[in-house]
Design a protein around this motif. Structure first.
Motif, PDB file in Angstrom:
ATOM      1  N   ASN A   1      -6.133   8.403  -1.778  1.00 44.77           N
ATOM      2  CA  ASN A   1      -6.561   9.400  -2.373  1.00 44.77           C
ATOM      3  C   ASN A   1      -6.995  10.559  -1.724  1.00 44.77           C
ATOM      4  O   ASN A   1      -8.169  11.240  -1.430  1.00 44.77           O
ATOM      5  CB  ASN A   1      -7.975   8.668  -2.665  1.00 44.77           C
TER       6      ASN A   1
ATOM      7  N   MET B   1       0.995  -1.337  -0.001  1.00 40.28           N
ATOM      8  CA  MET B   1       0.030  -0.088   0.099  1.00 40.28           C
ATOM      9  C   MET B   1       0.811   1.164  -0.002  1.00 40.28           C
ATOM     10  O   MET B   1       1.785   1.210   0.595  1.00 40.28           O
ATOM     11  CB  MET B   1      -0.902  -0.073   1.418  1.00 40.28           C
TER      12      MET B   1
ATOM     13  N   GLN C   1     -11.865   5.944  -1.422  1.00 41.32           N
ATOM     14  CA  GLN C   1     -12.144   7.116  -2.379  1.00 41.32           C
ATOM     15  C   GLN C   1     -13.257   7.858  -1.917  1.00 41.32           C
ATOM     16  O   GLN C   1     -13.706   9.057  -2.488  1.00 41.32           O
ATOM     17  CB  GLN C   1     -12.072   6.732  -3.882  1.00 41.32           C
TER      18      GLN C   1
ATOM     19  N   SER D   1     -14.275   1.479  -1.044  1.00 43.14           N
ATOM     20  CA  SER D   1     -13.071   2.237  -1.237  1.00 43.14           C
ATOM     21  C   SER D   1     -12.923   3.454  -0.547  1.00 43.14           C
ATOM     22  O   SER D   1     -13.752   4.109  -0.195  1.00 43.14           O
ATOM     23  CB  SER D   1     -12.964   2.346  -2.814  1.00 43.14           C
TER      24      SER D   1
ATOM     25  N   GLU E   1      -0.801   7.243  -2.274  1.00 39.47           N
ATOM     26  CA  GLU E   1      -1.705   7.440  -3.238  1.00 39.47           C
ATOM     27  C   GLU E   1      -2.967   6.904  -3.088  1.00 39.47           C
ATOM     28  O   GLU E   1      -3.969   7.317  -3.284  1.00 39.47           O
ATOM     29  CB  GLU E   1      -0.958   6.913  -4.626  1.00 39.47           C
ATOM     30  N   SER E   2      -2.838   5.388  -2.529  1.00 33.47           N
ATOM     31  CA  SER E   2      -4.165   4.806  -2.581  1.00 33.47           C
ATOM     32  C   SER E   2      -5.074   5.340  -1.548  1.00 33.47           C
ATOM     33  O   SER E   2      -6.290   5.019  -1.420  1.00 33.47           O
ATOM     34  CB  SER E   2      -3.857   3.276  -2.054  1.00 33.47           C
TER      35      SER E   2
END
Ligand code: AMP
Length: 472
Positions: A7, A1, A420, A418, A4-5
């Motif tokens: 977000n 991980m 996100q 997610s 960036e993941s």
């Protein structure tokens, strides 16, 4: 991980990049995604694990949406130094966000704080006593609080702050996100967690003892010759920054003065110093102006100076977990470090306890000119891991655990969706927080209960052992 993941908002991500963080630490992997979703968090992790960013990043992300100029996040911490360090992390990670934070603690004038609180700020980092003063005087508005963090909750308990914390809770909106971080989980903290957390995600960094990048050594010496031995040790050792611990404020001051008189760039950090003197000492140590800092446990709590090459226990700590905390100041971020402990006859039992908690025997060493000293130390036989930092043998805790859990952390977090998903949307969909206590994080069922059992034992020993001279 990677980061960036998560977000994160680009302005927050810029702060992460500026800090050169590339890989999230285990506590961050476990807490940032649910934190971004607005979930309550119970984080079992100590200083040095990256726990500050673990709660700061979700807070910043949340505050990017919604009104500015209102206090929307409150972080409660046990000491001024920790409050300042959290503030600095917020300033660094939030540099590009325009979000502001203010620290609130005793020992400094209240008027500038009142002014700062009246101004435009979104985040307050506070120690409990002074925060209650502001609440009592009506100089802080907590009506818009959306996120509460209780950091180093076990230390707040140790310092007698839990009643104050409970008083503060009464002034906060019931509907909020709450994150509680604690290195250990004594019963009182478990109970507090049950009261304040709503269906929390539990993230636990297994109790692994001190970093494996630290090598340990004991130096037997008669009490009266400790200073001589220390001077000799410093003379013969190649060091960067050195953090020395004493048991009392008075001893910290006296030793720092002695070192200064001997030509070392040294400074004390202890509870009798005025806040600005403490801050100047911390800054000077961090910037390398002072090469040696002599501190008490409480004053040094949370010190985060990356170039500490040596921690020297001039006085042995009162508990095995205090030992772990102290030496966790070196060997950070995969750097190597050395932990030296001067031990006299009266410390024999504590040595035994520390070795038991570490699961290893610590190497005994001597210094030229002190060879003849006879101090009887315990000779317990530990056939576990060697103390060497080069050890490739698994630790006791590791070898008892299934391989899937080794070296890692545990969590009850199962992402619902997610990371996100917009933070605000999730926060709105959260059920209202109820006041009644509810079950928290299930106790971990590790083989032999490594974390909780060890933590409980250490706490019990700590209470039994507190020495009257411990006035940090
Ligand atoms: P803390 O446990 O919050 O006191 O953090 C300990 C140190 O680790 C601080 O110097 C942080 O700046 C640093 N740190 C936190 N997260 C990371 C990361 N993901 N990568 C590298 N360093 C980090």
């Amino acid at each position: 991980m990677n980061f960036e993941s998560f977000n994160l908002h680009p302005q927050i991500f810029a702060g992460v990049r500026a800090q050169s963080y590339t890989t999230p630490t285990p506590i961050q992997v476990q807490t940032i995604p649910p934190g971004l979703e607005g979930r309550d968090i119970l984080g079992l992790a100590q200083t040095g694990t990256g726990k500050t960013a673990a709660f700061v990043l979700p807070i910043l992300q949340r505050l990017m949406n919604g009104p500015r100029g209102r206090i929307r996040a409150l972080i409660v911490a046990p000491t001024r130094e920790l409050a300042e360090q959290i503030h600095e992390t917020i300033v660094m990670l939030g540099k590009k966000t325009g979000l502001r934070s203010v620290t609130v603690y005793g020992g400094v004038g209240i008027v500038p704080q009142i002014r700062a609180l009246r101004g435009q700020t979104e985040i307050v980092i506070a120690c409990p006593g002074r925060l209650l003063d502001h609440i009592g005087q009506g100089t802080i508005d907590l009506k818009a609080i959306e996120v509460l963090v209780l950091d180093e909750a076990d230390r707040m308990f140790d310092m007698g702050f839990l009643p104050d914390v409970r008083r503060i809770l009464r002034h906060l909106p019931a509907q909020r996100q709450t994150m509680l971080f604690s290195a250990t989980m004594p019963e009182d903290i478990r109970q507090l967690a049950g009261e304040v957390l709503n269906d929390p995600v539990t993230a636990e960094i297994n109790f692994e003892g001190p970093p494996k990048t630290v090598s340990h050594a004991l130096y037997p010496v008669q009490s009266a010759r400790k200073t001589d031995m220390l001077m000799q040790l410093l003379k013969q050792t190649d060091t960067e920054s050195v953090l020395i611990f004493t048991r009392t404020k008075h001893r910290a001051k006296k030793l720092a003065d002695h070192l200064h008189a001997a030509g070392y760039k040294s400074v004390a950090l202890q509870g009798n110093m005025a806040q600005n003197a403490r801050q100047a000492a911390m800054n000077g140590f961090r910037n390398g102006i002072y090469k040696i800092m002599v501190a008490t446990d409480i004053a040094a709590r949370g010190i985060d100076v990356s170039q500490i090459s040596h921690v020297i226990n001039y006085d042995i700590p009162d508990t095995a977990d205090a030992y772990t905390h102290r030496i966790g100041r070196t060997g950070r971020a995969a750097k190597t470090g050395d932990a030296y402990t001067l031990v006299s006859q009266e410390d024999a039992e504590m040595v035994r306890e520390i070795e038991r908690a570490l699961g290893t025997k610590i190497e005994r060493r001597t210094v030229a000119g002190f060879e003849a000293i006879s101090v009887e130390m315990p000779t317990s036989n530990f056939n576990r891991r060697p103390t060497s930092r080069n050890s490739s043998q698994p630790s006791r805790q590791q070898s008892q655990r299934p391989s899937s859990q080794r070296g890692g952390y545990q969590s009850n977090y199962k992402p619902a969706h997610s990371p996100q998903q917009p933070v605000a949307a999730k926060a709105e969909s959260q059920p209202a927080q109820q006041a009644a206590p509810r079950p928290v994080a299930q106790e971990k069922t590790q083989p032999n209960g490594s974390y909780f059992t060890a933590a409980r034992k250490l706490r019990q020993a700590q209470r039994a052992r507190r020495r009257p001279g411990s006035d940090a």
